[in-house]
Design a protein around this motif. Structure first.
Motif, PDB file in Angstrom:
ATOM      1  N   UNK A 116       0.921  -1.208   0.122  1.00 24.94           N
ATOM      2  CA  UNK A 116      -0.189  -0.046   0.151  1.00 24.94           C
ATOM      3  C   UNK A 116       0.918   1.481   0.080  1.00 24.94           C
ATOM      4  N   UNK A 117       2.170   1.119   0.065  1.00 22.06           N
ATOM      5  CA  UNK A 117       3.037   2.198  -0.034  1.00 22.06           C
ATOM      6  C   UNK A 117       3.337   2.765  -1.453  1.00 22.06           C
ATOM      7  N   UNK A 118       2.994   3.998  -1.537  1.00 21.06           N
ATOM      8  CA  UNK A 118       3.267   4.654  -3.001  1.00 21.06           C
ATOM      9  C   UNK A 118       4.476   5.114  -3.030  1.00 21.06           C
ATOM     10  N   UNK A 119       5.212   5.707  -1.928  1.00 21.10           N
ATOM     11  CA  UNK A 119       6.495   6.405  -2.136  1.00 21.10           C
ATOM     12  C   UNK A 119       7.525   5.946  -0.937  1.00 21.10           C
ATOM     13  N   UNK A 120       8.784   5.796  -1.343  1.00 17.37           N
ATOM     14  CA  UNK A 120       9.755   5.605  -0.369  1.00 17.37           C
ATOM     15  C   UNK A 120      10.778   6.534  -0.398  1.00 17.37           C
ATOM     16  N   UNK A 121      10.866   7.298   0.698  1.00 20.22           N
ATOM     17  CA  UNK A 121      11.864   8.454   0.698  1.00 20.22           C
ATOM     18  C   UNK A 121      13.136   8.120   1.716  1.00 20.22           C
ATOM     19  N   UNK A 122      14.240   8.213   0.865  1.00 15.89           N
ATOM     20  CA  UNK A 122      15.643   7.784   1.525  1.00 15.89           C
ATOM     21  C   UNK A 122      16.357   9.020   2.080  1.00 15.89           C
ATOM     22  N   UNK A 123      16.627   8.912   3.432  1.00 23.93           N
ATOM     23  CA  UNK A 123      16.999  10.130   4.168  1.00 23.93           C
ATOM     24  C   UNK A 123      18.619   9.864   4.600  1.00 23.93           C
ATOM     25  N   UNK A 124      19.226  10.893   5.047  1.00 20.23           N
ATOM     26  CA  UNK A 124      20.459  10.676   5.440  1.00 20.23           C
ATOM     27  C   UNK A 124      21.340  10.437   4.642  1.00 20.23           C
ATOM     28  N   UNK A 125      21.306  10.676   3.463  1.00 21.34           N
ATOM     29  CA  UNK A 125      22.261  10.410   2.387  1.00 21.34           C
ATOM     30  C   UNK A 125      23.673  11.312   2.276  1.00 21.34           C
ATOM     31  N   UNK A 126      23.461  12.237   2.860  1.00 22.25           N
ATOM     32  CA  UNK A 126      24.562  13.087   2.788  1.00 22.25           C
ATOM     33  C   UNK A 126      25.438  12.876   3.937  1.00 22.25           C
ATOM     34  N   UNK A 127      26.643  12.380   3.828  1.00 23.12           N
ATOM     35  CA  UNK A 127      27.612  12.205   4.581  1.00 23.12           C
ATOM     36  C   UNK A 127      27.892  13.160   5.729  1.00 23.12           C
ATOM     37  N   UNK A 128      27.477  14.403   5.517  1.00 23.56           N
ATOM     38  CA  UNK A 128      28.140  15.487   6.199  1.00 23.56           C
ATOM     39  C   UNK A 128      27.050  15.923   7.135  1.00 23.56           C
ATOM     40  N   UNK A 131      20.260  13.558   9.571  1.00 27.57           N
ATOM     41  CA  UNK A 131      18.919  14.092   9.136  1.00 27.57           C
ATOM     42  C   UNK A 131      17.875  13.037   9.892  1.00 27.57           C
ATOM     43  N   UNK A 132      17.422  13.177  10.819  1.00 23.85           N
ATOM     44  CA  UNK A 132      16.297  12.575  11.461  1.00 23.85           C
ATOM     45  C   UNK A 132      15.212  12.794  10.791  1.00 23.85           C
ATOM     46  N   UNK A 133      14.632  13.947  10.237  1.00 23.15           N
ATOM     47  CA  UNK A 133      13.326  14.243   9.616  1.00 23.15           C
ATOM     48  C   UNK A 133      13.284  13.745   8.442  1.00 23.15           C
ATOM     49  N   UNK A 134      12.241  13.454   8.050  1.00 25.28           N
ATOM     50  CA  UNK A 134      12.036  12.801   6.527  1.00 25.28           C
ATOM     51  C   UNK A 134      11.887  14.272   5.722  1.00 25.28           C
ATOM     52  N   UNK A 135      11.908  15.268   6.120  1.00 24.99           N
ATOM     53  CA  UNK A 135      11.760  16.408   5.387  1.00 24.99           C
ATOM     54  C   UNK A 135      13.010  17.014   4.799  1.00 24.99           C
ATOM     55  N   UNK A 136      14.076  17.321   5.890  1.00 29.08           N
ATOM     56  CA  UNK A 136      15.166  17.805   5.563  1.00 29.08           C
ATOM     57  C   UNK A 136      16.156  17.804   6.823  1.00 29.08           C
ATOM     58  N   UNK A 137      17.391  18.106   6.927  1.00 27.26           N
ATOM     59  CA  UNK A 137      18.318  18.282   7.876  1.00 27.26           C
ATOM     60  C   UNK A 137      18.042  19.540   8.874  1.00 27.26           C
ATOM     61  N   UNK A 138      18.459  19.568  10.210  1.00 21.09           N
ATOM     62  CA  UNK A 138      17.959  20.603  10.732  1.00 21.09           C
ATOM     63  C   UNK A 138      18.953  22.097  10.412  1.00 21.09           C
ATOM     64  N   UNK A 146      17.011  18.575   1.402  1.00 19.02           N
ATOM     65  CA  UNK A 146      15.462  18.453   1.435  1.00 19.02           C
ATOM     66  C   UNK A 146      15.145  17.447   0.629  1.00 19.02           C
ATOM     67  N   UNK A 147      14.372  16.504   1.151  1.00 25.05           N
ATOM     68  CA  UNK A 147      13.816  15.314   0.532  1.00 25.05           C
ATOM     69  C   UNK A 147      12.675  15.603  -0.630  1.00 25.05           C
ATOM     70  N   UNK A 148      11.969  16.437  -0.394  1.00 24.87           N
ATOM     71  CA  UNK A 148      10.786  17.129  -1.306  1.00 24.87           C
ATOM     72  C   UNK A 148       9.385  16.586  -0.700  1.00 24.87           C
TER      73      UNK A 148
END
Length: 230
Positions: A116-128, A131-138, A146-148
């Motif tokens: 039932x999942x239409x989108x998978x967002x990968x986060x924390x991909x920038x080693x620097x 990124x806890x949030x699914x939106x963006x780093x703090x 920004x994940x979009x």
């Protein structure tokens, strides 16, 4: 019921092997037990948008204690600097190596009903940056990683997000708080999450609520309505 401005999304945060007992490198206590409730929510026709997130770290990620000399996971911290603005920094807790890209530990757990999942967002991909949030780093001056997600929710006409998954005091919390900052109502369903630090959970809930997030039980009317909407 049937309010025209009620269009919810379900955000299923980081239900990955490394966050789940018995063998996850950063296993959240009792983390696997929340899967049946999440699957029940995923099957609801009243939720038009269902998104899963995944930590998807490169091996040299800054949040791994192993990438810092003489630092210990859970105990030590590091300072992260905005790669585009040295004046903006924040401190983050260091963790065991976890959810490294394309490893078994980064996979969504097999019990999760992903049909039932239409989108998978990968986060924390920038080693620097962490990124806890699914939106963006703090980091906001300028925004980093920004994940979009905010744009996707707006494109779909979403007015409210229900947040479940792992861990309640980190990625679930940050995702819900950023949803509020982006103008959405945000509900964390308490039985659908578990914290890294159970002893601090009550304080974390109060802080979330102070930031506009509603932490509710599954019998709350705003959760029950998901089972009643047609």
């Amino acid at each position: 019921m049937g309010e025209p401005n009620f269009r919810p999304a379900l955000l299923v945060v980081d239900m990955q092997e490394d966050f789940c007992p018995p063998s996850g490198s950063l296993a959240v206590p009792d983390g696997r037990s929340i899967t049946p409730l999440i699957n029940t929510l995923l099957a609801l026709h009243s939720i038009p948008l269902k998104i899963a997130t995944k930590d998807w770290h490169p091996p040299n990620h800054i949040s791994f204690a192993s990438n810092h000399e003489s630092k210990q996971p859970f105990v030590d911290t590091t300072t992260i600097t905005n790669p585009h603005n040295p004046a903006e920094t924040y401190t983050t807790r260091l963790w065991p190596t976890h959810c490294v890209q394309s490893t078994p530990g980064a996979a969504l757990i097999p019990e999760l009903d992903t049909t039932h999942i239409s989108h998978v967002i990968e986060k924390g991909t920038d080693p620097r940056v962490e990124m806890y949030s699914a939106f963006y780093a703090p980091l906001s001056q300028p925004r980093v990683s920004d994940s979009g997600l905010a744009g996707l929710l707006r494109e779909q006409g979403i007015t409210r997000v229900y947040v479940v998954g792992l861990a309640g005091d980190y990625c679930v919390r940050s995702t819900a708080e950023d949803a509020v900052r982006e103008g959405f109502e945000a509900y964390v369903i308490e039985e659908g999450t578990r914290p890294v630090d159970p002893g601090l959970w009550e304080a974390v809930k109060r802080e979330m609520e102070g930031n506009g997030v509603r932490v509710v039980r599954q019998d709350h009317r705003q959760v029950r309505r998901l089972f009643e909407e047609r």
